[in-house]
Motif scaffolding. Structure first.
Motif, mmCIF file in Angstrom:
data_model
loop_
_atom_site.group_PDB
_atom_site.id
_atom_site.type_symbol
_atom_site.label_atom_id
_atom_site.label_comp_id
_atom_site.label_asym_id
_atom_site.label_seq_id
_atom_site.Cartn_x
_atom_site.Cartn_y
_atom_site.Cartn_z
ATOM 1 N N GLU A 186 -17.628 22.906 71.120
ATOM 2 C CA GLU A 186 -17.514 22.524 70.345
ATOM 3 C C GLU A 186 -16.680 22.076 69.217
ATOM 4 O OE1 GLU A 186 -21.834 23.100 68.040
ATOM 5 O OE2 GLU A 186 -23.138 23.369 70.209
ATOM 6 N N VAL A 187 -16.664 23.095 68.863
ATOM 7 C CA VAL A 187 -15.099 23.314 67.789
ATOM 8 C C VAL A 187 -14.067 22.383 68.371
ATOM 9 C CG1 VAL A 187 -13.144 24.095 67.023
ATOM 10 C CG2 VAL A 187 -15.512 25.309 67.063
ATOM 11 N N LEU A 188 -13.041 22.691 69.411
ATOM 12 C CA LEU A 188 -11.967 21.381 70.426
ATOM 13 C C LEU A 188 -12.601 20.616 70.858
ATOM 14 C CD1 LEU A 188 -10.676 25.082 72.741
ATOM 15 C CD2 LEU A 188 -10.075 23.689 70.433
ATOM 16 N N ILE A 219 -7.694 29.664 77.263
ATOM 17 C CA ILE A 219 -6.582 28.721 77.539
ATOM 18 C C ILE A 219 -5.859 28.415 76.570
ATOM 19 C CG2 ILE A 219 -8.113 27.095 78.878
ATOM 20 C CD1 ILE A 219 -8.328 25.822 76.270
ATOM 21 N N PRO A 220 -4.205 28.742 76.613
ATOM 22 C CA PRO A 220 -3.262 27.873 75.690
ATOM 23 C C PRO A 220 -3.584 27.453 74.478
ATOM 24 C CG PRO A 220 -2.899 27.035 77.436
ATOM 25 C CD PRO A 220 -3.877 27.668 77.512
ATOM 26 N N SER A 221 -3.102 26.907 73.499
ATOM 27 C CA SER A 221 -3.265 26.659 71.920
ATOM 28 C C SER A 221 -2.464 25.006 72.515
ATOM 29 C CB SER A 221 -2.754 27.166 70.374
ATOM 30 O OG SER A 221 -3.160 28.678 70.589
ATOM 31 N N GLY A 222 -3.348 24.326 71.629
ATOM 32 C CA GLY A 222 -3.297 22.906 72.334
ATOM 33 C C GLY A 222 -3.383 22.213 73.506
ATOM 34 N N ALA A 223 -4.051 22.765 74.107
ATOM 35 C CA ALA A 223 -4.042 22.423 75.363
ATOM 36 C C ALA A 223 -4.717 21.392 75.828
ATOM 37 C CB ALA A 223 -5.550 23.735 75.963
ATOM 38 N N ALA A 224 -4.684 20.582 76.431
ATOM 39 C CA ALA A 224 -5.538 19.041 77.027
ATOM 40 C C ALA A 224 -7.126 19.162 76.876
ATOM 41 C CB ALA A 224 -4.712 18.816 78.565
ATOM 42 N N ALA A 225 -7.280 18.249 76.780
ATOM 43 C CA ALA A 225 -8.751 17.968 77.169
ATOM 44 C C ALA A 225 -9.164 18.117 78.338
ATOM 45 C CB ALA A 225 -9.516 16.729 76.053
ATOM 46 N N GLU A 228 -17.767 35.119 61.900
ATOM 47 C CA GLU A 228 -16.562 34.188 62.613
ATOM 48 C C GLU A 228 -15.602 33.672 61.203
ATOM 49 O OE1 GLU A 228 -17.176 32.088 64.558
ATOM 50 O OE2 GLU A 228 -19.016 33.023 65.567
ATOM 51 N N PRO A 229 -14.265 32.876 62.097
ATOM 52 C CA PRO A 229 -12.813 33.076 61.157
ATOM 53 C C PRO A 229 -13.349 31.688 60.305
ATOM 54 C CG PRO A 229 -12.449 32.136 63.772
ATOM 55 C CD PRO A 229 -13.824 33.045 63.504
ATOM 56 N N SER A 230 -12.661 32.027 59.323
ATOM 57 C CA SER A 230 -13.234 31.137 58.233
ATOM 58 C C SER A 230 -12.925 30.059 57.013
ATOM 59 C CB SER A 230 -12.807 32.154 55.989
ATOM 60 O OG SER A 230 -11.502 32.527 56.333
ATOM 61 N N THR A 231 -11.424 29.205 58.418
ATOM 62 C CA THR A 231 -11.071 28.137 58.135
ATOM 63 C C THR A 231 -11.196 27.294 59.333
ATOM 64 O OG1 THR A 231 -8.436 29.024 58.724
ATOM 65 C CG2 THR A 231 -9.118 29.100 56.231
ATOM 66 N N TRP A 232 -10.586 26.316 58.972
ATOM 67 C CA TRP A 232 -10.752 25.367 60.362
ATOM 68 C C TRP A 232 -9.734 26.030 61.529
ATOM 69 C CZ3 TRP A 232 -13.874 23.089 63.242
ATOM 70 C CH2 TRP A 232 -13.806 22.298 64.106
ATOM 71 N N SER A 233 -8.935 25.774 60.964
ATOM 72 C CA SER A 233 -7.287 26.752 62.373
ATOM 73 C C SER A 233 -8.032 27.591 62.467
ATOM 74 C CB SER A 233 -6.144 26.859 61.371
ATOM 75 O OG SER A 233 -5.887 27.131 60.230
ATOM 76 N N GLU A 234 -8.295 28.876 62.133
ATOM 77 C CA GLU A 234 -8.835 29.772 62.864
ATOM 78 C C GLU A 234 -9.550 29.833 63.946
ATOM 79 O OE1 GLU A 234 -9.697 32.648 59.354
ATOM 80 O OE2 GLU A 234 -7.611 33.023 59.146
ATOM 81 N N ARG A 235 -10.622 28.655 63.064
ATOM 82 C CA ARG A 235 -12.185 28.836 64.306
ATOM 83 C C ARG A 235 -11.600 28.297 65.656
ATOM 84 N NH1 ARG A 235 -16.783 25.741 61.932
ATOM 85 N NH2 ARG A 235 -17.385 25.975 64.110
ATOM 86 N N ARG A 236 -10.210 27.281 65.709
ATOM 87 C CA ARG A 236 -9.115 26.310 66.535
ATOM 88 C C ARG A 236 -8.848 27.508 67.155
ATOM 89 N NH1 ARG A 236 -9.133 21.236 67.074
ATOM 90 N NH2 ARG A 236 -7.581 21.786 68.546
ATOM 91 N N GLN A 237 -8.380 28.497 67.321
ATOM 92 C CA GLN A 237 -7.709 29.720 66.869
ATOM 93 C C GLN A 237 -8.369 30.765 68.544
ATOM 94 O OE1 GLN A 237 -3.997 29.180 68.192
ATOM 95 N NE2 GLN A 237 -3.899 27.847 66.718
ATOM 96 N N ARG A 238 -9.197 30.869 67.689
ATOM 97 C CA ARG A 238 -10.211 31.643 67.739
ATOM 98 C C ARG A 238 -11.085 31.089 69.000
ATOM 99 N NH1 ARG A 238 -14.234 35.914 67.788
ATOM 100 N NH2 ARG A 238 -16.340 35.099 68.409
ATOM 101 N N ALA A 239 -11.647 29.824 69.553
ATOM 102 C CA ALA A 239 -11.753 28.773 70.167
ATOM 103 C C ALA A 239 -10.899 28.820 71.553
ATOM 104 C CB ALA A 239 -12.236 27.757 69.621
ATOM 105 N N TYR A 240 -9.835 28.959 71.343
ATOM 106 C CA TYR A 240 -8.432 28.333 72.543
ATOM 107 C C TYR A 240 -9.083 29.503 72.820
ATOM 108 C CZ TYR A 240 -6.279 24.515 71.563
ATOM 109 O OH TYR A 240 -6.250 23.268 71.015
ATOM 110 N N LYS A 241 -8.520 31.001 72.673
ATOM 111 C CA LYS A 241 -8.821 32.587 73.369
ATOM 112 C C LYS A 241 -10.288 32.953 73.614
ATOM 113 C CE LYS A 241 -8.646 37.598 71.663
ATOM 114 N NZ LYS A 241 -8.212 37.927 70.391
ATOM 115 N N VAL A 242 -11.857 31.629 73.554
ATOM 116 C CA VAL A 242 -12.542 32.407 74.017
ATOM 117 C C VAL A 242 -13.070 31.814 75.473
ATOM 118 C CG1 VAL A 242 -15.401 31.835 73.916
ATOM 119 C CG2 VAL A 242 -14.058 32.418 71.594
ATOM 120 N N LEU A 243 -11.954 30.232 75.450
ATOM 121 C CA LEU A 243 -12.472 29.923 76.578
ATOM 122 C C LEU A 243 -10.742 29.937 77.443
ATOM 123 C CD1 LEU A 243 -12.988 26.380 75.304
ATOM 124 C CD2 LEU A 243 -14.001 27.284 76.843
#
Length: 341
Positions: free
Chosen positions: A330-332, A286-292, A269-284
């Motif tokens: 959960e991350v996003l 959607i582009p980074s910073g997408a709306a809720a 798993e990504p080690s930092t919170w920002s990396e986890r968010r970037q991976r979460a956007y990729k899994v879903l």
């Protein structure tokens, strides 16, 4: 999983003699072993509170320890009644025990993985080594032995720091803490007064809550966001109980994933919170910073596609993707729900 676990009452290994008429009976100990052994009832009866807590948190030492207790019960009953106490100590330092060392490593890893699963928002450089150290210290305190808490915790924290708090650090941290516990092993002070049963139960309850509360919070914190397709037999439940049940059922799968990463069978798993968010956007997808709203919509669509019940022909892949989607959501969505609350 907090320092509360360090303030446990002493086990019967402290050789505290029972008052007249209060001797422990072997038949009662066998009965409690059979009826509630995995929960440590026989250890509680014999005054072995650290052992009882360990069994409560690991369900009888993962089952194997509970079965092994059957052969040790006569000796423990004799020790609880004060029989043969002085002769059982072969020196000022306890003998090295390979079984205790293996238990320290296993329970340290178990506590560390539980912290990683239950407290993903807490920095792993803090939560993981603390949990590992407490697990090792708990095993160290079983019976008439103990260890030096500062040395064990320092070994866990320093080793975790070398691995930058990654999940991979749980194994070397457990090994380092266990070796430190063995190097600083000692006997407990003999003759220490034993607290009354209500005080013992109170301390055990606090220690159990210190372990269980973070796990429960981890389940409840994500329950409101689990809105995807439920397991088919949970469909009749109301939304919140259904979400909690799904999280509980998926917890072993998440633990298995972390173990697979630890052994090198899966990508970490990504080690930092920002990396986890970037991976979460990729899994879903959607582009980074997408709306809720986009996060929620993509999540609901993908969990329907990858739900294991709808992909029995590719069950393993569907299970893996389904868990990834849950974790990404959960991350996003988790921080946003917390801010809204």
């Amino acid at each position: 999983m907090s320092p509360t676990a360090l303030s446990l009452p002493q086990d019967a290994g402290c050789r505290c003699r029972e008052p007249p008429g209060m001797g422990k009976r072997l038949l009662v100990a066998y009965g409690l072993w059979a009826l509630g052994g995995p929960l440590g009832l026989h250890h509680l009866y014999l005054g072995r509170d650290s052992h009882a807590l360990l069994w409560m948190l690991t369900l009888g030492g993962f089952g194997a320890g509970w079965l092994g207790d059957l052969w040790h019960l006569p000796g423990w009953v004799a020790a609880a009644n004060g029989a043969g106490a002085p002769g059982q100590r072969g020196g000022s330092v306890p003998a090295l025990s390979a079984l205790r060392l293996a238990g320290q490593v296993a329970v340290g890893m178990y506590f560390g993985l539980a912290a990683a699963l239950a407290l993903p928002w807490v920095p792993q450089l803090l939560a993981q080594p603390l949990a590992v150290g407490l697990g090792v210290l708990l095993v160290s305190s079983v019976g008439d032995q103990a260890s030096e808490a500062p040395s064990v915790l320092a070994a866990a924290f320093l080793t975790s720091l070398l691995f930058q708090g990654r999940v991979l650090a749980v194994l070397p941290s457990s090994l380092a803490a266990s070796i430190a516990a063995q190097r600083h092993r000692r006997y407990k002070r003999p003759g220490a007064p034993r607290p009354r049963l209500p005080a013992r139960l109170y301390h055990l309850g606090l220690a159990y809550l210190a372990f269980a509360a973070p796990l429960a919070y981890g389940v409840l914190s994500g329950a409101a966001g689990v809105l995807g397709a439920p397991l088919h037999w949970l469909g009749a439940l109301p939304a919140l109980p259904r979400a909690i049940a799904e999280r509980l059922l998926l917890l072993p799968l998440r633990a298995a994933r972390i173990l697979a990463e630890l052994l090198g069978f899966a990508s970490p798993e990504p080690s930092t919170w920002s990396e986890r968010r970037q991976r979460a956007y990729k899994v879903l997808g959607i582009p980074s910073g997408a709306a809720a709203e986009d996060v929620h919509r993509s999540y609901r669509e993908l969990v329907k596609v990858w739900h294991p019940d709808h992909n029995r022909h590719r069950a393993e892949e569907a299970e893996r993707r389904f868990i990834e989607l849950q974790e990404a959501y959960e991350v996003l969505a988790g921080p946003r729900r917390a801010a809204a609350g």
